[in-house]
Scaffold this motif. Structure first.
Motif, PDB file in Angstrom:
ATOM      1  N   GLU A  65       0.826  -1.203   0.000  1.00  0.00           N
ATOM      2  CA  GLU A  65       0.000   0.000   0.000  1.00  0.00           C
ATOM      3  C   GLU A  65       0.860   1.252   0.000  1.00  0.00           C
ATOM      4  O   GLU A  65       0.693   2.156  -0.812  1.00  0.00           O
ATOM      5  CB  GLU A  65      -0.865   0.057   1.276  1.00  0.00           C
ATOM      6  CG  GLU A  65      -2.034  -0.884   1.310  1.00  0.00           C
ATOM      7  CD  GLU A  65      -2.797  -0.735   2.625  1.00  0.00           C
ATOM      8  OE1 GLU A  65      -3.194   0.401   2.955  1.00  0.00           O
ATOM      9  OE2 GLU A  65      -2.991  -1.741   3.328  1.00  0.00           O
ATOM     10  N   ILE A  66       1.802   1.317   0.951  1.00  0.00           N
ATOM     11  CA  ILE A  66       2.550   2.545   1.141  1.00  0.00           C
ATOM     12  C   ILE A  66       3.628   2.718   0.075  1.00  0.00           C
ATOM     13  O   ILE A  66       3.841   3.820  -0.445  1.00  0.00           O
ATOM     14  CB  ILE A  66       3.134   2.594   2.583  1.00  0.00           C
ATOM     15  CG1 ILE A  66       3.348   4.042   3.027  1.00  0.00           C
ATOM     16  CG2 ILE A  66       4.419   1.824   2.725  1.00  0.00           C
ATOM     17  CD1 ILE A  66       3.552   4.180   4.522  1.00  0.00           C
TER      18      ILE A  66
ATOM     19  N   TRP B  25      -9.651   2.750   5.500  1.00  0.00           N
ATOM     20  CA  TRP B  25      -8.657   3.552   6.200  1.00  0.00           C
ATOM     21  C   TRP B  25      -7.269   2.962   5.981  1.00  0.00           C
ATOM     22  O   TRP B  25      -7.140   1.753   5.785  1.00  0.00           O
ATOM     23  CB  TRP B  25      -8.936   3.570   7.711  1.00  0.00           C
ATOM     24  CG  TRP B  25     -10.223   4.217   8.093  1.00  0.00           C
ATOM     25  CD1 TRP B  25     -11.377   3.572   8.447  1.00  0.00           C
ATOM     26  CD2 TRP B  25     -10.523   5.612   8.169  1.00  0.00           C
ATOM     27  NE1 TRP B  25     -12.360   4.491   8.728  1.00  0.00           N
ATOM     28  CE2 TRP B  25     -11.863   5.745   8.570  1.00  0.00           C
ATOM     29  CE3 TRP B  25      -9.773   6.765   7.933  1.00  0.00           C
ATOM     30  CZ2 TRP B  25     -12.475   6.993   8.744  1.00  0.00           C
ATOM     31  CZ3 TRP B  25     -10.384   7.997   8.106  1.00  0.00           C
ATOM     32  CH2 TRP B  25     -11.713   8.101   8.501  1.00  0.00           C
ATOM     33  N   GLY B  26      -6.245   3.800   6.062  1.00  0.00           N
ATOM     34  CA  GLY B  26      -4.877   3.312   5.875  1.00  0.00           C
ATOM     35  C   GLY B  26      -4.458   2.395   7.014  1.00  0.00           C
ATOM     36  O   GLY B  26      -4.808   2.626   8.166  1.00  0.00           O
ATOM     37  N   GLU B  27      -3.704   1.369   6.689  1.00  0.00           N
ATOM     38  CA  GLU B  27      -3.145   0.430   7.674  1.00  0.00           C
ATOM     39  C   GLU B  27      -4.232  -0.188   8.558  1.00  0.00           C
ATOM     40  O   GLU B  27      -4.052  -0.335   9.758  1.00  0.00           O
ATOM     41  CB  GLU B  27      -2.099   1.115   8.570  1.00  0.00           C
ATOM     42  CG  GLU B  27      -1.159   2.039   7.829  1.00  0.00           C
ATOM     43  CD  GLU B  27      -0.056   1.323   7.081  1.00  0.00           C
ATOM     44  OE1 GLU B  27       0.813   0.752   7.740  1.00  0.00           O
ATOM     45  OE2 GLU B  27      -0.076   1.330   5.837  1.00  0.00           O
ATOM     46  N   TYR B  28      -5.380  -0.478   7.985  1.00  0.00           N
ATOM     47  CA  TYR B  28      -6.503  -0.999   8.748  1.00  0.00           C
ATOM     48  C   TYR B  28      -6.733  -2.471   8.391  1.00  0.00           C
ATOM     49  O   TYR B  28      -7.416  -3.185   9.089  1.00  0.00           O
ATOM     50  CB  TYR B  28      -7.745  -0.175   8.401  1.00  0.00           C
ATOM     51  CG  TYR B  28      -8.858  -0.160   9.436  1.00  0.00           C
ATOM     52  CD1 TYR B  28      -8.637  -0.538  10.751  1.00  0.00           C
ATOM     53  CD2 TYR B  28     -10.126   0.284   9.085  1.00  0.00           C
ATOM     54  CE1 TYR B  28      -9.669  -0.485  11.682  1.00  0.00           C
ATOM     55  CE2 TYR B  28     -11.153   0.342  10.018  1.00  0.00           C
ATOM     56  CZ  TYR B  28     -10.919  -0.037  11.305  1.00  0.00           C
ATOM     57  OH  TYR B  28     -11.939   0.016  12.234  1.00  0.00           O
ATOM     58  N   THR B  29      -6.158  -2.912   7.263  1.00  0.00           N
ATOM     59  CA  THR B  29      -6.397  -4.264   6.768  1.00  0.00           C
ATOM     60  C   THR B  29      -5.139  -5.100   6.977  1.00  0.00           C
ATOM     61  O   THR B  29      -4.097  -4.771   6.417  1.00  0.00           O
ATOM     62  CB  THR B  29      -6.731  -4.204   5.261  1.00  0.00           C
ATOM     63  OG1 THR B  29      -7.600  -3.103   5.029  1.00  0.00           O
ATOM     64  CG2 THR B  29      -7.379  -5.480   4.794  1.00  0.00           C
ATOM     65  N   HIS B  46      -6.430  -5.415  -3.943  1.00  0.00           N
ATOM     66  CA  HIS B  46      -5.796  -4.090  -4.034  1.00  0.00           C
ATOM     67  C   HIS B  46      -6.431  -3.193  -2.978  1.00  0.00           C
ATOM     68  O   HIS B  46      -7.659  -3.188  -2.831  1.00  0.00           O
ATOM     69  CB  HIS B  46      -6.029  -3.460  -5.405  1.00  0.00           C
ATOM     70  CG  HIS B  46      -5.693  -4.361  -6.548  1.00  0.00           C
ATOM     71  ND1 HIS B  46      -4.502  -4.291  -7.214  1.00  0.00           N
ATOM     72  CD2 HIS B  46      -6.399  -5.382  -7.126  1.00  0.00           C
ATOM     73  CE1 HIS B  46      -4.481  -5.216  -8.171  1.00  0.00           C
ATOM     74  NE2 HIS B  46      -5.610  -5.893  -8.121  1.00  0.00           N
ATOM     75  N   ILE B  47      -5.602  -2.448  -2.256  1.00  0.00           N
ATOM     76  CA  ILE B  47      -6.154  -1.599  -1.203  1.00  0.00           C
ATOM     77  C   ILE B  47      -5.862  -0.131  -1.464  1.00  0.00           C
ATOM     78  O   ILE B  47      -4.736   0.247  -1.759  1.00  0.00           O
ATOM     79  CB  ILE B  47      -5.597  -2.016   0.171  1.00  0.00           C
ATOM     80  CG1 ILE B  47      -6.020  -3.453   0.460  1.00  0.00           C
ATOM     81  CG2 ILE B  47      -6.101  -1.088   1.265  1.00  0.00           C
ATOM     82  CD1 ILE B  47      -5.447  -4.021   1.719  1.00  0.00           C
ATOM     83  N   MET B 276      -7.599 -11.757  13.360  1.00  0.00           N
ATOM     84  CA  MET B 276      -6.451 -11.100  12.700  1.00  0.00           C
ATOM     85  C   MET B 276      -6.654  -9.590  12.660  1.00  0.00           C
ATOM     86  O   MET B 276      -5.706  -8.818  12.834  1.00  0.00           O
ATOM     87  CB  MET B 276      -6.309 -11.603  11.253  1.00  0.00           C
ATOM     88  CG  MET B 276      -5.746 -12.988  11.114  1.00  0.00           C
ATOM     89  SD  MET B 276      -5.690 -13.348   9.330  1.00  0.00           S
ATOM     90  CE  MET B 276      -4.957 -14.948   9.343  1.00  0.00           C
ATOM     91  N   ILE B 277      -7.909  -9.180  12.398  1.00  0.00           N
ATOM     92  CA  ILE B 277      -8.210  -7.737  12.357  1.00  0.00           C
ATOM     93  C   ILE B 277      -7.900  -7.117  13.714  1.00  0.00           C
ATOM     94  O   ILE B 277      -7.231  -6.089  13.810  1.00  0.00           O
ATOM     95  CB  ILE B 277      -9.692  -7.498  11.994  1.00  0.00           C
ATOM     96  CG1 ILE B 277     -10.012  -8.077  10.619  1.00  0.00           C
ATOM     97  CG2 ILE B 277     -10.031  -6.021  12.061  1.00  0.00           C
ATOM     98  CD1 ILE B 277     -11.493  -8.098  10.275  1.00  0.00           C
TER      99      ILE B 277
END
Lengths: 266, 336, 288
Positions: A65-66, B25-29, B46-47, B276-277
Motif C-alpha cells: 500500500e505505502i 482507512w490506511g493500515e486498517y487491513t 488491491h487496497i 487477525m483484524i
C-alpha cells in the motif's frame, strides 16, 4: 538594509545574506533530521527513542500500500510538473509579446488555480470528471495536478522572462532566420533558471497535494499524502518517518546525480 | 506525448476478473488476512485508502469509483443505505453470519444486516495519566471542571461532533439537540473549558506519552498504544456515558467484482479471520469465538474490555440538518 | 494565426476547461439549498450569502449582524500577510545569496531548498511541533545545560505558527526571486556606484526594477495560498482557531452545508480575483 550600508564594490556578497541563507536551510532541515532519526526507532513512538532498528524500513518495503502510494506520487508529480512547465513556458513567451491591455485577463486566468480553495477544486473536479465520463484514477489525477501546477510554474518563469533583454532576441533574429533555432539557442538557455524554479515548485506542490488527490484517485492510484492522512485514524507510526526518509534519500540522490552531470558539463 | 500515453496506460492497474478493490482507512487491513484470502480464492486484493467518510461518500455519489469493498462507520452506513448507494447482499444469509455476536445483529444502521458485516468497533472517551491525576476519575468533570494541576494540560479531539457530544453528556443534554438554548449552554461550557485546553489535536498518543497533556479525549485504540509506552495511562469509561462506533464491511452499488466482494464479506466473519483484524488494528471485532485467536495481552486489555459497571457505549446516528446547523454554529463560535 | 495565441491556448484551455468550468458549477451551488446528507437540492436560495453577515434568529426569523465570519476572514488574511512578510525577510537574502553563487553551485542550492518538500507538509509540521514542545529536544537541551529552569513556551503560540508558515511557504518566495535576481547584471549596480549614485537611487532605480517581477510572483505564491492554509495554526497553534480553509472544509464535510461552503469560496475567489486584476493592470502599465 544591508544593501545600503555597503560601500564595497562587491555587491554579490552582502553581509548577513550568506548567514540568512544558511540559517534558512538549517531551519528547513531540522524537522527532516528529527524524523529521519525516529525512523530508526525500535519502538512505535515518533518522539521517544527506545532503541535502533531497521524494522520500519522493512515494514515499508513489505507494505504494498505505502510503497505503491509513494511511487504513484513521484510519477504523478514528475508528469504534472513537466507538462505544466511546458504549458507555462509557452504562455509566458506569449504574454511578453502580447499587447499590454490584453494581458490582464490572461494573467488572471493563468493564476486562477491559485485562488480556489483546495477542497472546492477537489469537489468541483470530482463532480465534473465523473459527469463527463472521465472517471477517477491516475489519468484524472494527471489532468487535475497539471492544471493546478500551471501558476506555480508560470510565475517564476515569467519573473525571469519579464525583464530579459528583448534586444538579445532581436539580435538573435538577425543571426538566425528560423524562430525555432532562435528559441533553442538563445531564449531557452537564458530562461533556464526560471524553468528550473518553476518545475521544482510545481513538482513539490503536486507531491504535497492531499485533498484533490484524495477526491480524484481511483482504484490503484492512491498517493502518498492520501495514505498518510488516512493513517491518522489508527495512529502515525515511525513507518511514516521511514517512508518520508526514503523520499528524502531519493531526492538527495537526484540532487547528487544532477550535480555530477553539471560538473561534467562545465 | 506518446511516452505520456504509455505511462498513463501502464500506471493504471489491470482489471482482471480475479481482483478485489478495497477502499478503507490506511493500515486498517491486516496483510496476513489479505494474503490468506488471496491464497484461498485466487484473487488479487488491491487496497486504497480514504481520509474521511465524507470523501468516500462524495466519490461513491459521483458514480461508483470502481471499488468492491468499503468500510463505513455506523452513521455513514445508515446514510449509504438510505441513499441507495450500497448493494443488498443479504449478509444475514451468509454461512459465517452464525459467528456474528447477537449484540451486532440488530443495529440501527442496518437493522437486518442485509447490507453489512461487522469489521471492528471501538469507543471515544478519554484517557488520564494516573501518575498526575489522582482520585476518582470516572466522571467527565475531570475534563470540564479540572483540578488546578490539570488546567492547561488537557487535550481535546479536533472533531466537532465528538467534543460537543461529550459536553452534552456532561450537561445532561441529549445528542443531536435541536434546542438552541441547550446548545448555548454547551457553547458556554466549552468556552469556559477552552481556557484550560492545551490543544485540540486528534493525534493524542504522543501528547499523553510525553506528558504534555495529562488528560486527553481519546479513542480506545490510541489509549492502548499510549499505555504500551507509558503504563500509568488509563482509559476511562465515564459514568455520564461515551460514544461507541462500529466500522462495517459493505459493497458499493455497481461493484465490478461482486462475487469476490461477497466472498470477502463472508470471509471476515470467520472467527480466526476477525481475530487477525483485532490483532492488527487493536480494536475489537464483533465475532463470537474470535477471542481464542486474539493475543492474550490484547484480549485482556482494559481498553477493549469495559468494566462491568461501565455504561454501554452510545451509538449515534447522523444528526438532523437542524441539529447539525447548531453544532456547526457552536464549533464556529468556540473556535473564534 | 498569431503565434502568441497558439502558445497561450494549451494553458488557458486547460485551466478554463478543467478548473474554471467545474468551479463555475460549484459557484452555482452557492445559491441552492443544502441536501440532508451533503450535496444540494436544486431549489434557489440566498441563505448562504445572508449567513455570511447575519445571524437568523431561530424563533422569530429576524436577522442580526454577525461578525463571526468576517473575523475568520480577517484572521486568514492576516495570516497570509504575516506569512508573506516572514518569507520575504528570509527569502530575499537567501535568493540573493543563491543567485550570486558560482554557476555550478546555483542549482545545487535550489535543490537543497526543495529537498525537504519531498516530505509531506503534515509530517513536517508534526515533526516541527515535536521539536518545539515542552518535552522536545530544544527545551530538553536548554534544560540539560542549565540555561533554563522550566520549558520555554515554544509551541502552541503565535511564534510556533509563524515558524510553521515559513516552513510551509519559504521556497515559494525564494524560487521566483532567484529567477528574477539571477539574470541581474551586477556590473550595473557597480556602475551606478561609480557614477556616485546614492544608495537610495541605486536601490530604487537599479535593484528594485530587477526584483519587482520576482517580488510580485513570490508575493502571489505565498499570499494567496496563505489565506486558505490551516495546518500551521491547527497543529502548531493547538487548533484553537478556525481559518477560512478549515471553515470551508467543514461545510463540505461534517456540517454538510455545500451551498455555504460554495458561497464562502466564491467570495474568497472574487476578492482575490479583483486584487489580481489590479496587480496585473499595474504591472502591465509599468512595463509599458
Amino acid at each position: 538594509m544591508a544593501l545600503f550600508d555597503t560601500r564595497s564594490k562587491d555587491i554579490r556578497n552582502l553581509p548577513g545574506f550568506g548567514l540568512t541563507a544558511t540559517l534558512a536551510v538549517a531551519f528547513l532541515y531540522a524537522p527532516i533530521l528529527f524524523l529521519v532519526l525516529y525512523s530508526f526507532n525500535s519502538g512505535r513512538s515518533i518522539s521517544r527513542l527506545d532503541g535502533l532498528s531497521w524494522q520500519w524500513y522493512q515494514a515499508v518495503f513489505a507494505n504494498e500500500e505505502i510503497a505503491g502510494a509513494a511511487l504513484n506520487s513521484v510519477l504523478l508529480a514528475v508528469i504534472a510538473a513537466s507538462v505544466a512547465t511546458v504549458m507555462a513556458t509557452a504562455a509566458a513567451l506569449a504574454m511578453v509579446r502580447m499587447k499590454v491591455r490584453r494581458r490582464a485577463a490572461a494573467y488572471a486566468v493563468l493564476n486562477f488555480p491559485l485562488m480556489v480553495p483546495e477542497i472546492v477544486t477537489a469537489i468541483a473536479s470530482l463532480i465534473f470528471f465523473s459527469s463527463v465520463g472521465l472517471g477517477l484514477g491516475f489519468g484524472s489525477l494527471v489532468i487535475a495536478h497539471t492544471t493546478f501546477c500551471i501558476p506555480f510554474a508560470y510565475l517564476p518563469i515569467t519573473a525571469r522572462l519579464t525583464s530579459m533583454d528583448p534586444a538579445l532576441e532581436s539580435a538573435a533574429a538577425d543571426l538566425y532566420a528560423r524562430p525555432w533555432r532562435r528559441f533553442t539557442l538563445i531564449t531557452l538557455p537564458l530562461l533556464a533558471p526560471g524553468l528550473i524554479s518553476g518545475w521544482l515548485l510545481a513538482f513539490i506542490v503536486s507531491l504535497d497535494d492531499f485533498i484533490i488527490s484524495s477526491m480524484l484517485s481511483g482504484p490503484g492510484s492512491t498517493t502518498l499524502p492520501v495514505h498518510i492522512y488516512s493513517m491518522l485514524r489508527l495512529g502515525i507510526t515511525p513507518e511514516v518517518n521511514a517512508v518520508s526518509s526514503l523520499m528524502v534519500a531519493a531526492s538527495a540522490l537526484v540532487v547528487i546525480i544532477s550535480g555530477l552531470i553539471a560538473r561534467k558539463q562545465t | 506525448m506518446r511516452a505520456l500515453a504509455i505511462l498513463l496506460l501502464t500506471a493504471a492497474p489491470a482489471f482482471a476478473e480475479g481482483d478485489l478493490f478495497i477502499y478503507t482507512w490506511g493500515e486498517y487491513t491486516p496483510p496476513d488476512l489479505v494474503a490468506k484470502f488471496e491464497a484461498e480464492f485466487g484473487v488479487k486484493v488491491h487496497i486504497d485508502s480514504y481520509d474521511s467518510m465524507e470523501t468516500m461518500i462524495a466519490k461513491l455519489r459521483a458514480g461508483g469509483a470502481g471499488y468492491d469493498i468499503i468500510v463505513p462507520g455506523d452513521a455513514t452506513m445508515q446514510v449509504l443505505i438510505a441513499e441507495d448507494m450500497v448493494e443488498k447482499i443479504d449478509v444475514f444469509a451468509m454461512p459465517n453470519y452464525v459467528n456474528v455476536d447477537d449484540k451486532w445483529r440488530e443495529v440501527y444502521w442496518d437493522p437486518k444486516r442485509e447490507y453489512s458485516a461487522p469489521w471492528a468497533w471501538g469507543s471515544t472517551a478519554f484517557a488520564v495519566d494516573t501518575a498526575v491525576v489522582k482520585g476518582d476519575t470516572s466522571s467527565l468533570s475531570v475534563l470540564f471542571a479540572p483540578a488546578d494541576d490539570v488546567k492547561g494540560r488537557i487535550n481535546m479531539l479536533r472533531d466537532m461532533n465528538d467534543v460537543i457530544n461529550m459536553a452534552e453528556r456532561y450537561l445532561g443534554i441529549p445528542r443531536c439537540s435541536e434546542n438552541p438554548d441547550e446548545m448555548k449552554r454547551v457553547l458556554e461550557l466549552l468556552e469556559t473549558q477552552k481556557a484550560w485546553v492545551k490543544s485540540y489535536d486528534s493525534e493524542t498518543k504522543e501528547l499523553m506519552v510525553s506528558g504534555e497533556a495529562v488528560v486527553s479525549m481519546s479513542w480506545n485504540g490510541y489509549a492502548m498504544r499510549a499505555r504500551d509506552e507509558k503504563p500509568t495511562i488509563a482509559y476511562v469509561y465515564p459514568r455520564e456515558g461515551y460514544t461507541g462506533w462500529m466500522d462495517n464491511v459493505a459493497v458499493p452499488k455497481g461493484a465490478p467484482h461482486l462475487d469476490n466482494a461477497k466472498a470477502w464479506v463472508n470471509f471476515v466473519m470467520a472467527p480466526e479471520n476477525a481475530a487477525m483484524i483485532t490483532n492488527y488494528a487493536r480494536y475489537s471485532n464483533g465475532i463470537k469465538g474470535s477471542e481464542a485467536f486474539i493475543e492474550p495481552a490484547l484480549a485482556a486489555a482494559p481498553e477493549i474490555n469495559p468494566p462491568a459497571d461501565a455504561p454501554a457505549p452510545e451509538f449515534i446516528p447522523t444528526c438532523s440538518p437542524e441539529a447539525t446547523a447548531l453544532i456547526d454554529k457552536v464549533w464556529t463560535k468556540l473556535m473564534n | 494565426m498569431k503565434l502568441h495565441r497558439l502558445l497561450l491556448a494549451p494553458s488557458l484551455g486547460t485551466i478554463l476547461i478543467f478548473m474554471a468550468l467545474p468551479i463555475a458549477i460549484t459557484t452555482l451551488y452557492s445559491v441552492l439549498t443544502p441536501a440532508q446528507y451533503g450535496g444540494v437540492i436544486w431549489e434557489p436560495s440566498s441563505e448562504a450569502y445572508i449567513r455570511l453577515l447575519f445571524e437568523r434568529d431561530i424563533f422569530d426569523d429576524t436577522l442580526t449582524f454577525n461578525t463571526d465570519y468576517l473575523q475568520i476572514l480577517g484572521r486568514s488574511v492576516l495570516q497570509a500577510g504575516v506569512a508573506t512578510l516572514l518569507c520575504l525577510f528570509i527569502g530575499l537574502p537567501t535568493a540573493w545569496f543563491i543567485a550570486t553563487r558560482p554557476a555550478g553551485q546555483k542549482s545545487l542550492w535550489l535543490m537543497l531548498v526543495t529537498v525537504p518538500y519531498w516530505v509531506n507538509l503534515l509530517v513536517r509540521t508534526i515533526a516541527l511541533l515535536l521539536i518545539l514542545r515542552d518535552e522536545g529536544p530544544i527545551n530538553r537541551a536548554l534544560h540539560a545545560i542549565g540555561l533554563t529552569d522550566g520549558p520555554l513556551p515554544l509551541a502552541y503560540n503565535n511564534f510556533a505558527i509563524g515558524l510553521g508558515l515559513v516552513s510551509s511557504f519559504l521556497p515559494f518566495m525564494i524560487l521566483p526571486l532567484y529567477a528574477a535576481i539571477e539574470r541581474f547584471d551586477f556590473s550595473l549596480l557597480e556602475a551606478a556606484y561609480d557614477l556616485h549614485a546614492n544608495r537610495r537611487q541605486a536601490f530604487f532605480e537599479v535593484v528594485l526594477p530587477i526584483l519587482r517581477p520576482g517580488l510580485i510572483a513570490g508575493g502571489l505564491l505565498v499570499f494567496i495560498p496563505g489565506i486558505g492554509s490551516y495546518l500551521a495554526p491547527d497543529i502548531l497553534g493547538g487548533g484553537k482557531t478556525l481559518m477560512l480553509g478549515n471553515l470551508i472544509g467543514m461545510q463540505f464535510q461534517g456540517s454538510r452545508n455545500w451551498p455555504f461552503g460554495a458561497a464562502l469560496s466564491t467570495i474568497l475567489m472574487a476578492v482575490t480575483l479583483i486584487a489580481l486584476f489590479i496587480i496585473a493592470r499595474r504591472a502591465a502599465r509599468e512595463d509599458a
